[in-house]
Write an enzyme that holds these catalytic residues in place. Structure first.
Site, short mmCIF file in Angstrom:
data_model
loop_
_atom_site.label_atom_id
_atom_site.label_comp_id
_atom_site.label_asym_id
_atom_site.label_seq_id
_atom_site.Cartn_x
_atom_site.Cartn_y
_atom_site.Cartn_z
N GLU A 296 -13.47 -16.26 -12.37
CA GLU A 296 -14.77 -15.70 -12.28
C GLU A 296 -14.73 -13.98 -12.73
O GLU A 296 -15.92 -13.53 -12.52
CB GLU A 296 -14.13 -14.88 -10.24
CG GLU A 296 -15.73 -14.43 -9.50
CD GLU A 296 -14.74 -13.92 -8.14
OE1 GLU A 296 -15.24 -14.73 -7.05
OE2 GLU A 296 -13.56 -13.03 -7.59
N HIS A 321 3.43 -36.05 -15.03
CA HIS A 321 2.78 -37.46 -14.38
C HIS A 321 1.68 -37.68 -13.98
O HIS A 321 1.61 -38.65 -13.28
CB HIS A 321 4.09 -37.42 -12.99
CG HIS A 321 5.24 -37.71 -14.32
ND1 HIS A 321 6.33 -38.97 -14.59
CD2 HIS A 321 6.77 -35.69 -13.95
CE1 HIS A 321 6.67 -38.62 -14.68
NE2 HIS A 321 7.79 -37.10 -14.88
N LYS A 435 -23.86 -16.97 -0.71
CA LYS A 435 -23.86 -15.66 0.58
C LYS A 435 -24.76 -15.65 0.74
O LYS A 435 -24.70 -15.54 2.69
CB LYS A 435 -22.92 -13.85 -0.32
CG LYS A 435 -21.46 -14.16 -0.93
CD LYS A 435 -21.08 -12.99 -0.16
CE LYS A 435 -20.08 -12.89 -1.37
NZ LYS A 435 -19.19 -11.57 -1.79
O1 PA5 Z 1 -12.14 -10.74 -6.46
C1 PA5 Z 1 -13.20 -10.81 -5.60
O2 PA5 Z 1 -13.44 -9.36 -5.85
C2 PA5 Z 1 -13.64 -11.50 -4.85
O3 PA5 Z 1 -12.73 -12.63 -5.24
C3 PA5 Z 1 -13.14 -11.21 -3.71
O4 PA5 Z 1 -11.62 -10.37 -3.24
C4 PA5 Z 1 -13.68 -11.94 -2.48
O5 PA5 Z 1 -14.86 -12.67 -2.38
C5 PA5 Z 1 -13.43 -11.63 -1.45
O6 PA5 Z 1 -13.82 -10.96 -1.34
P1 PA5 Z 1 -13.99 -9.26 0.03
O7 PA5 Z 1 -12.24 -8.20 -0.46
O8 PA5 Z 1 -14.94 -7.83 -0.13
O9 PA5 Z 1 -13.40 -9.11 1.19
#
Ligand code: PA5
Length: 461
Positions: A296, A321, A435
Site C-alpha cells: 500500500e 514445498h 470505497k
Molecule cells: O494503512 C492504511 O492506511 C489502511 O490500510 C487503513 O489502515 C485501512 O484502510 C483502515 O482504515 P481505518 O483505520 O481508517 O478504518
C-alpha cells in the site's frame, strides 16, 4: 538486549554473480550509497515537517503508560477481547498476538493464559466468520475494541453495528458502553463523535500516524498490553532501531541498506517480487503485516508510469514445498528476504524411535527448531548457487524487544523505499474509488449508485 541483524551478502555479486548488486555501488562513494543519501535527506525533510509520526511512537512513553493502565483495568473484567479493524487497523494486532503470545493462545485455559483475555481480530466483514465468533463468545464478558483511524471505514463500522446489537441483547442498557473501546483520530470522524455523545472510552491514533504505520500506537499496543505483552520492551526495541538508523550512510543504516538493495534489485535487476520468508510460524502474520505495508505504501502512480514491488509472504519450511521451486527455477524476478529465528530454549528433541531405518534415524537426537534452521540455511545456499539473490534478517529470540526492532526496521525501510521510488509512501489514493463505489452500492447518501457495465453473457460459463 538483542537487535535484529541484517545480512545482505547473498544479494551481492561475490555471492550470486551477475544477478547480484555490485558491493562497490553500496560502499561510500558508490552510486547506490549516494542514491540512499538523497533519499535519506528527503525522509528527514518529512520527519522535520512532522509527517512521520510513527518515528515518535517508541519514544512516547506517556501513551504507553495510559495504554497499560487502561488495559489493566479493562483486562480484569473481560475474558475475550475482539478487535474490529481492517488493513493497518487489524494486521498489527494479529502480528503481535502470533509473534509474542504463546502458540494457540485462544485455545489455552484461563490459568495457562495467566487469566489474561483471549484476543480475536475480525479484519473482514465475512458473515460466516463474524457470526460464528459472536455466537460462540459469552458477550457479557467481551470487550470490543473498534479500531478505525478515519472512523468511517464501512467494513469496521458494519462490524461495530452488528457487535453492538448483539451485546445489547445480553447486557443492560447502562452497561452497554462499557463493552466498547474506540481507537480513532483524536478529533475527526464518526467514531470520535459517537464516543463523545455516548461517553465511550477512547484511545487516540496521532493524526500524523497512518493506519499501516500504527502498530506501535494504541492500535497495536492496547490489544498487546491487555494480553500481557511487554509493550515497553516492544517500544524499547523499536526506539533502539530508530536511533540506529539516523544517518544517511547505508553502511550503518540497516533500514536504508535494505530499502536501497530491494529498490535496486527491482528497478535495475528486474526483481519486482519481494518475498518475505519467515522460518517460524510465529512470524507468519508478521509477513502479512509487511505485505500490506510494502504494497500500500509503494504501489503508486508516478507521473505517466506505475511503480512498486509486489510483496509476497512465505513461511519456511512449509513454502519449500509450495513456492521454492518457483523461486529456484522460475523467472528471475524475485528477491527473498529470510527471517531467521533462534530455536527456543525448550526445543523439541526428535526421539530415536526407528534406529534401524536410515531414512529416519539420522534425525534422532536433533531438535525440530534445529531442523527448521538447517532448512533455512540450505534453502538460502541453494538459491545462492542458482544465482538467486536473498538477504537474511537474523531476528534472534523473536521476543518483544527484537520484534519492536523488526517493526521499526521495516517501517523505516518503507519510507526510504518510497523516497527511492519517488512516491508518497504515506497515502493510498488507489483504494478510494473502490470505497466510493461501495458506498454507492450500499446507498450511502452523497454517493451515486453508479451503473456497472452489463456483462456479455457469452463469456459467463
Ligand atoms: O494503512 C492504511 O492506511 C489502511 O490500510 C487503513 O489502515 C485501512 O484502510 C483502515 O482504515 P481505518 O483505520 O481508517 O478504518
Amino acid at each position: 538486549m538483542s537487535h535484529p541483524l541484517l545480512d545482505l551478502n547473498n544479494l551481492l555479486r561475490p555471492a550470486v554473480g551477475e544477478y547480484g548488486l555490485d558491493p562497490d555501488d553500496l560502499a561510500p562513494g558508490g552510486r547506490l550509497h549516494q542514491r540512499f543519501a538523497e533519499a535519506f535527506g528527503a525522509v528527514e525533510a518529512r520527519r522535520a515537517a512532522g509527517d512521520l509520526g510513527f518515528l515518535e511512537l517508541p519514544h512516547s512513553r506517556e501513551t504507553s503508560r495510559v495504554v497499560a493502565e487502561l488495559a489493566e483495568s479493562f483486562g480484569q473484567w473481560f475474558s475475550d477481547v475482539i478487535v474490529l479493524g481492517i488493513g493497518g487497523s487489524g494486521l498489527g494486532a494479529i502480528a503481535l498476538r502470533e509473534a509474542l503470545l504463546p502458540a494457540g493462545w485462544n485455545e489455552l485455559g484461563d490459568e495457562e493464559r495467566s487469566y489474561y483475555p483471549r484476543l480475536h481480530v475480525l479484519d473482514n466483514p465475512d458473515p460466516r466468520t463474524v457470526d460464528a465468533l459472536l455466537d460462540r463468545l459469552d458477550l457479557r464478558k467481551a470487550l470490543f475494541v473498534v479500531v478505525s483511524k478515519s472512523g468511517s471505514t464501512a467494513e469496521t463500522m458494519a462490524q461495530y453495528l452488528v457487535a453492538r446489537e448483539r451485546v445489547a441483547r445480553v447486557v443492560d442498557d447502562d452497561k452497554l458502553r462499557g463493552h466498547f473501546l474506540f481507537i480513532t483520530d483524536p478529533e475527526k470522524g464518526a467514531l470520535r463523535a459517537l464516543a463523545e455523545t455516548e461517553e465511550i472510552p477512547t484511545l487516540a491514533v496521532p493524526p500524523n500516524v497512518g493506519g499501516r504505520f500504527s502498530i506501535l500506537s494504541p492500535v497495536g499496543l492496547f490489544p498487546a498490553a491487555i494480553c500481557g505483552i511487554d509493550i515497553e520492551a516492544l517500544l524499547d526495541g523499536a526506539a533502539a532501531m530508530e536511533a540506529a538508523c539516523r544517518d544517511g550512510d547505508l553502511t550503518t543504516n540497516a533500514a536504508g541498506a535494505l530499502a536501497t538493495a530491494l529498490h535496486a534489485a527491482d528497478t535495475e535487476g528486474g526483481k519486482s517480487i519481494h518475498v518475505l520468508m519467515a522460518y517460524a510460524d510465529r512470524l507468519r502474520a508478521f509477513t502479512l503485516w509487511f505485505q500490506q505495508l510494502w504494497a500500500e505504501s509503494l504501489g503508486k502512480v508516478k507521473g505517466d508510469t506505475h511503480v512498486g514491488p509486489t510483496p509476497l509472504p512465505a513461511v519456511g519450511a512449509t513454502d519449500q514445498h509450495a513456492q521454492v521451486q518457483l523461486f529456484m527455477e522460475g523467472p528471475r524476478d524475485k528477491v527473498v528476504v529470510f527471517l531467521a529465528v533462534d530455536p527456543p530454549d525448550d526445543d523439541v528433541v526428535i526421539p530415536d524411535v526407528h534406529p534401524d531405518v536410515d531414512a529416519l534415524s539420522y534425525l534422532a537426537g536433533h531438535a525440530l527448531g534445529e531442523l527448521l534452521d538447517a532448512e533455512r540455511r540450505a534453502t538460502t545456499e541453494a538459491l545462492r548457487r542458482g544465482g538467486r539473490p536473498s538477504a537474511t534478517i537474523e531476528v534472534g529470540a523473536a521476543d518483544a524487544h527484537t520484534l519492536g526492532g523488526l517493526v521499526m526496521l521495516f517501517e523505516l525501510a518503507t519510507v526510504y523505499a518510497g523516497a527511492l521510488y519517488g512516491v508518497d509512501s504515506l497515502d493510498q489514493p488507489g483504494v478510494e474509488l473502490g470505497k466510493r463505489l461501495t458506498y454507492g452500492l450500499m446507498g450511502r447518501s452523497g454517493y451515486e449508485a453508479t451503473a456497472f457495465p452489463e456483462p456479455d453473457e457469452r463469456w459467463r460459463f
